[in-house]
Design a protein around this motif. Sequence first.
Motif, mmCIF file in Angstrom:
data_model
loop_
_atom_site.group_PDB
_atom_site.id
_atom_site.type_symbol
_atom_site.label_atom_id
_atom_site.label_comp_id
_atom_site.label_asym_id
_atom_site.label_seq_id
_atom_site.Cartn_x
_atom_site.Cartn_y
_atom_site.Cartn_z
ATOM 1 N N UNK A 75 2.693 -13.208 7.457
ATOM 2 C CA UNK A 75 3.095 -12.384 6.144
ATOM 3 C C UNK A 75 1.808 -11.355 5.698
ATOM 4 N N UNK A 76 0.683 -12.018 6.164
ATOM 5 C CA UNK A 76 -0.673 -11.283 6.073
ATOM 6 C C UNK A 76 -0.695 -9.863 6.405
ATOM 7 N N UNK A 77 -0.018 -9.820 7.594
ATOM 8 C CA UNK A 77 -0.024 -8.407 8.325
ATOM 9 C C UNK A 77 0.482 -7.374 7.544
ATOM 10 N N UNK A 78 1.283 -7.592 6.623
ATOM 11 C CA UNK A 78 1.809 -6.671 5.755
ATOM 12 C C UNK A 78 1.000 -6.563 4.526
ATOM 13 N N UNK A 79 0.231 -7.523 4.226
ATOM 14 C CA UNK A 79 -0.751 -7.337 3.194
ATOM 15 C C UNK A 79 -2.042 -6.403 3.635
ATOM 16 N N UNK A 80 -2.568 -6.655 4.873
ATOM 17 C CA UNK A 80 -3.525 -5.941 5.438
ATOM 18 C C UNK A 80 -3.044 -4.357 5.740
ATOM 19 N N UNK A 81 -2.193 -4.004 6.075
ATOM 20 C CA UNK A 81 -1.793 -2.895 6.347
ATOM 21 C C UNK A 81 -1.763 -2.026 4.905
ATOM 22 N N UNK A 82 -1.302 -2.602 3.989
ATOM 23 C CA UNK A 82 -1.306 -2.020 2.528
ATOM 24 C C UNK A 82 -2.958 -1.809 2.201
ATOM 25 N N UNK A 83 -3.700 -2.728 2.262
ATOM 26 C CA UNK A 83 -4.885 -2.760 1.970
ATOM 27 C C UNK A 83 -5.603 -1.829 2.643
ATOM 28 N N UNK A 84 -5.546 -1.715 4.156
ATOM 29 C CA UNK A 84 -6.081 -0.547 4.531
ATOM 30 C C UNK A 84 -6.082 0.756 4.068
ATOM 31 N N UNK A 85 -4.748 1.136 3.688
ATOM 32 C CA UNK A 85 -4.281 2.421 3.232
ATOM 33 C C UNK A 85 -5.007 2.505 1.883
ATOM 34 N N UNK A 86 -4.709 1.264 0.973
ATOM 35 C CA UNK A 86 -5.127 1.315 -0.315
ATOM 36 C C UNK A 86 -6.590 1.600 -0.453
ATOM 37 N N UNK A 87 -7.468 0.872 0.204
ATOM 38 C CA UNK A 87 -8.922 1.122 0.304
ATOM 39 C C UNK A 87 -9.450 2.509 0.414
ATOM 40 N N UNK A 88 -8.606 3.377 0.867
ATOM 41 C CA UNK A 88 -9.203 4.733 0.806
ATOM 42 C C UNK A 88 -9.513 5.192 -0.415
ATOM 43 N N UNK A 89 -8.666 4.728 -1.532
ATOM 44 C CA UNK A 89 -8.635 5.198 -2.971
ATOM 45 C C UNK A 89 -10.008 4.597 -3.780
ATOM 46 N N UNK A 90 -10.579 3.928 -3.095
ATOM 47 C CA UNK A 90 -11.874 3.090 -3.854
ATOM 48 C C UNK A 90 -12.977 3.670 -4.051
ATOM 49 N N UNK A 133 -5.408 -6.905 -5.075
ATOM 50 C CA UNK A 133 -4.659 -7.858 -4.317
ATOM 51 C C UNK A 133 -3.357 -7.847 -4.534
ATOM 52 N N UNK A 134 -3.162 -8.156 -5.581
ATOM 53 C CA UNK A 134 -1.758 -8.450 -6.298
ATOM 54 C C UNK A 134 -1.013 -7.249 -6.128
ATOM 55 N N UNK A 135 -1.416 -5.861 -6.230
ATOM 56 C CA UNK A 135 -0.884 -4.557 -6.030
ATOM 57 C C UNK A 135 -0.426 -4.490 -4.519
ATOM 58 N N UNK A 136 -1.435 -5.061 -3.371
ATOM 59 C CA UNK A 136 -1.210 -4.799 -2.237
ATOM 60 C C UNK A 136 -0.290 -5.931 -1.413
ATOM 61 N N UNK A 137 -0.001 -7.025 -2.207
ATOM 62 C CA UNK A 137 0.548 -7.998 -1.715
ATOM 63 C C UNK A 137 1.954 -8.243 -2.347
ATOM 64 N N UNK A 138 2.270 -7.352 -3.392
ATOM 65 C CA UNK A 138 3.316 -7.372 -4.073
ATOM 66 C C UNK A 138 4.610 -7.877 -3.105
ATOM 67 N N UNK A 139 5.502 -8.746 -3.788
ATOM 68 C CA UNK A 139 6.658 -9.304 -2.842
ATOM 69 C C UNK A 139 6.354 -9.915 -1.529
ATOM 70 N N UNK A 140 5.077 -10.035 -1.384
ATOM 71 C CA UNK A 140 4.799 -10.787 0.054
ATOM 72 C C UNK A 140 4.051 -12.312 -0.280
ATOM 73 N N UNK A 141 3.151 -12.198 -1.201
ATOM 74 C CA UNK A 141 2.506 -13.479 -1.669
ATOM 75 C C UNK A 141 2.801 -13.715 -3.089
#
Length: 768
Positions: free
Chosen positions: A337-352, A463-471
Amino acid sequence: MAAQAQESAVGSVHDSAHDSVRDREIDIEQEHLDRVYRRLEEKIHEAEFLMNDAAKRGQVGTPGALAERDAQVFRAGIHLNRLNSEFEDFLFGRIDLLPGKDGKKGPDGAYTAVEPAEGAVRADNTADIAETLRIGRIGVLDQDYSPLVIDWRAPAAAPFYRSTPVDPGRVVRRRVIRSKGRKVLGVEDDLMRPELTAFLDGRELPVIGDGALMAALGRARSHTMRDIVASIQAEQDLVIRAPAASVTYVEGGPGTGKTAVALHRAAYLLYQDRRRYAGGILIVSPTPLLVAYTEGVLPSLGEEGQVAIRAVGSLVDGAEATLYDSPAVARAKGSSRMLRVLRKAARGALELNGSPDRLRVVAFGRRLELEAAELDHVRRTALGGTAPVNLLRPRARRLLLDALWARSGAGSRQTDPELAAELRSSFDEDITSEDSFTEFLDAWWPELTPGDVLAAMADERRLGRWARRVLNPGEVRRVARSLRREGHTAHDIALLDELHAILGVPARPKRRRELDPLDQLTGLEELMPVREESQRERAERLAQERTEYAHVIVDEAQDLTPMQWRMVGRRGRHATWTVVGDPAQSSWSDVDEAAEARDEALGTRPRRRFRLTVNYRNPSEIAELAAKVLALAMPGTEAPSAVRSTGVRPRFTVAGESLGETVRAEAARLLDLVDGTVGVVVAMNRRAEAARWLTGLGDRVVPLGSLEAKGLEYDATVVVSPAEIADESPAGLRVLYVALTRATQQLTVVSGERDEPDASGIPDLLRD
């Protein structure tokens, strides 16, 4: 009394005769070993001569001579290094053989026949020994190219391991030779044809000792694994010598020698096809403790340099696992399941880090702007590609220029396509030459590292945003909290590796090397003193630079999580594999999920399966106790058969007022009973506590957590509170099974508060 005296005298004479035969046989082996070392010294002188000759070739100065010199030095250096290695038990085995059906000689000078010739055994059940082969760590030929020592990996050595009384082949007697340095200390014989009277040089073939295997099993354990090259058994040898095509899958319970077989297989594959495995062999171990325990085996087998042994938490350069996750956190991080979280996190980290929300540039004398909504649209469009995030930056740059060109309206004012293209080219050059555009792009689409993204995931809301409906919320909270600690766990290392694949590394422009006038002087390196890189240093450097391997061996494969399987799989995309494990010892809770990830990593390669069935580590008294836990953990699973009994049953004791004092007393008691090491296994959350309990007892006592015990063995083991170990994770019963199977001689079980011991001190989990 007279009868007793006469019996004693007869026994004394018998013992004396037996000792004289033993001494004579030791002298025979000593004489041969002396001859081998004399030949080795000759070979060392030859290698040194080649090194000196190669140095002289370098003085010629022609490119051809220099290339030939380098190749010769390399080959001679490797040979010299192997010859100068100090091996324990350099020559360790011997087989005495009947005449063979086939008289052909192999490349090592030995006859290749496996079955005896017709008439080799006479009608009166007597026979003559036709050939004697000595087995050692590397092959040695005499001046006439006859074998003094057969390399243990050579085909001619296979009968040493595979011959049994049921299927002896040509082997009449198998002998294990024990030596230290250049001195033979003893011999142990196994008779493969006990019904036969065999003669060697006109004398009946003697048999010395009680059997090589039992002698090897009785040796005290130290802090490092010994090779089993002198005591490999037939079913183990089949695995070691199995062809390397596709995937070789090996299952076996505790004590069956899985780890040792995997290490010996690496050495065998290199011997069989060194060119094929020049790309390196990777051995993946579950823990740094097991790496430290096993890393001396391959050098002792005459192999190092092309084999990298890595803990699963050490597979990513620049990162090392030093921490442990709780079972709940490990289940979340290790899941696919972490694969989906990491893919969202990698894209979301651009906005930091305060990503700019407005782009302002000047082109053709006009100010152009893109607002937050337009920039967000450009980013979403760019991220719609499948390339790694860092490699999508050129696409994002092009889309920004397209948006600015559209905003300028210059394209609509030019009808000639050729002039429009020229105008657009000038427009792009005008903008990209501005520092403000480059600075904006660096801030708006920064180059991300795996560490950046993992650090960003430590923020619970993010992390809660990136892992919504996953964790679930509890998993989000625990994972974020674990990522705030200094250091990494083995599960974090797999996440870092996955992020490396998701992010990618942008191509770097090649830097032009400034010319040095001295470069134009050919052969200058011949005149300059340069410290040559040693073979070991070169091997370590190449191993660090290597990211893919020709063969991958996974030890204790049942413990790899789905995310770890993805990490290991990337290192063997084009490799052949050896996968070694035991489902009954798995510490990962979801076995089916891990199996799916394993199959994805191995691809469609055909599988060849082997099963090891004999427990060489535990005496039957300990194996029987462990089998009770196996029946609870994996109902219906058959335990491996123990080959020996010591008559010493496991000891049970109940902790008094102080658990620590009880454990310390038991460890001290065992130190007096065994010559080797004592392992004290506790639940993972008691590791630091156990180290304090055992302070001052010396380095023969090793405190370790339940997950650290995998693959290790000790003369004696103290298992502390089985209930605590069983309850610490969903796979706790399987982990307890591992803990109970580490001892080669003595086992003590200490019951704590949660164990519910009976009047005999036996805890609830271990009662019938």
